[in-house]
Write a protein that holds these residues in place. Sequence first.
Motif, PDB file in Angstrom:
ATOM      1  N   GLN A 108       0.832  -1.214   0.000  1.00  0.00           N
ATOM      2  CA  GLN A 108       0.000   0.000   0.000  1.00  0.00           C
ATOM      3  C   GLN A 108       0.861   1.257   0.000  1.00  0.00           C
ATOM      4  O   GLN A 108       0.589   2.217  -0.715  1.00  0.00           O
ATOM      5  CB  GLN A 108      -0.922  -0.004   1.218  1.00  0.00           C
TER       6      GLN A 108
ATOM      7  N   THR B 165      -0.451   8.330   2.500  1.00  0.00           N
ATOM      8  CA  THR B 165      -1.674   8.344   1.700  1.00  0.00           C
ATOM      9  C   THR B 165      -1.963   6.955   1.143  1.00  0.00           C
ATOM     10  O   THR B 165      -3.118   6.544   1.036  1.00  0.00           O
ATOM     11  CB  THR B 165      -1.536   9.333   0.518  1.00  0.00           C
ATOM     12  N   LEU B 168      -4.272   4.904   3.165  1.00  0.00           N
ATOM     13  CA  LEU B 168      -5.661   5.347   3.383  1.00  0.00           C
ATOM     14  C   LEU B 168      -6.730   4.434   2.775  1.00  0.00           C
ATOM     15  O   LEU B 168      -7.670   4.064   3.479  1.00  0.00           O
ATOM     16  CB  LEU B 168      -5.850   6.787   2.871  1.00  0.00           C
ATOM     17  N   ILE B 171      -7.343   1.503   4.942  1.00  0.00           N
ATOM     18  CA  ILE B 171      -8.024   1.820   6.200  1.00  0.00           C
ATOM     19  C   ILE B 171      -9.516   2.030   5.953  1.00  0.00           C
ATOM     20  O   ILE B 171     -10.366   1.516   6.672  1.00  0.00           O
ATOM     21  CB  ILE B 171      -7.404   3.075   6.852  1.00  0.00           C
ATOM     22  N   ALA B 172      -9.836   2.762   4.871  1.00  0.00           N
ATOM     23  CA  ALA B 172     -11.238   3.032   4.543  1.00  0.00           C
ATOM     24  C   ALA B 172     -11.980   1.722   4.299  1.00  0.00           C
ATOM     25  O   ALA B 172     -13.114   1.530   4.769  1.00  0.00           O
ATOM     26  CB  ALA B 172     -11.316   3.927   3.304  1.00  0.00           C
TER      27      ALA B 172
END
Lengths: 172, 178
Positions: A108, B165, B168, B171-172
């Motif tokens: 990620q 970033t 993110l 996580i969302a």
Amino acid sequence: MIYWLLFYEFFKVGLFAIGGGLVTVPFLFDLSEHYAWFSTKELADMIAIAESTPGPLGVNMATFAGYKTAGIPGAVAATFGLVLPSLVIIMIIAGLLKKFKDNPYVRQVLSGIRPAVMALILMAGYEIARLAILSFENFILFVLFALSIRFYKASPVFYMIVAAVVGIIFKL
Amino acid sequence: MLQLFLSFFKIGLFTFGGGYAMLPLLQDEIVRRRRWATDEELMDYYSIGQCTPGIIAVNVATFIGTRHYGKAGGCLATLAIVLPSMIIITLIAAVLARYMHNEYLTHAFAGIRIAVTALILNTFFDMWKKGVKGYFGYTVFALAAVILFFFNLSAVLIVIAAALTGLLPGIARRKKTK
């Protein structure tokens, strides 16, 4: 001992200059004030020379200062000092990245970084363009190069040699 | 191993203007010819080289050498990339200082800079599809470009912010499934 001192001072530059290239300049100015290795004027000349010689500015400057101070062994000591911190750090990171390549968090993080690196590349191109493209003539040449690079995928070295010859012929 | 040395020596010899000017050379030699890395990996190496101490060009060389031939490879690639500048600068410092203001050299380098600009742009387009994917990619790219262009923020900060970033969307997604 001068070799040790050169090694040590450039080791510190290598350790604290994060971001490369012109980031090393303030560190080098600092050195020119502390030691009689090179003057501020020589540093300014060197920055100009480094723009028209191959290789990273930091390496060029370490070699230059080392050579001026203590000959070829001095050049080796200073350059080795500059490179050593990142050599060690990168080797450790390369090992870790190999191990954690498939970790979802690492993936990620990398997926977020890649578009940002693309922006950095574009910006680097823009910065060089500001130095390179100074007239309409230059711009035409730039377009010609861009098109031929796009459609005939020859080696970058080939294009640089052609560009050097064109530069001399047209007195750019 | 010899090939590793030769490849990076060549790259060191033809890198004019710092780390990013090296990118087209790396892409040609390392990705296309030797297949030692993919375009994506090259981007990762750059981002890491940008955020770690030292010179980006050297960091990327160390990285690729280490990945393929272990620690010895890392040392060898590093040596190979600095060796051309060491030789050239020593020569300049020793004898050629006056010669550097030569008119022909000035014209030649003005030409080379134009080619390097075109080469970087070309590499940028080559990498675009692999580097910027989907709306998330476009957004991060656009934000980073705008911040770099208008606010002149340090590249290190940009990379760190982009790394965060990247976490993110994950996580969302996790919040949604809860």
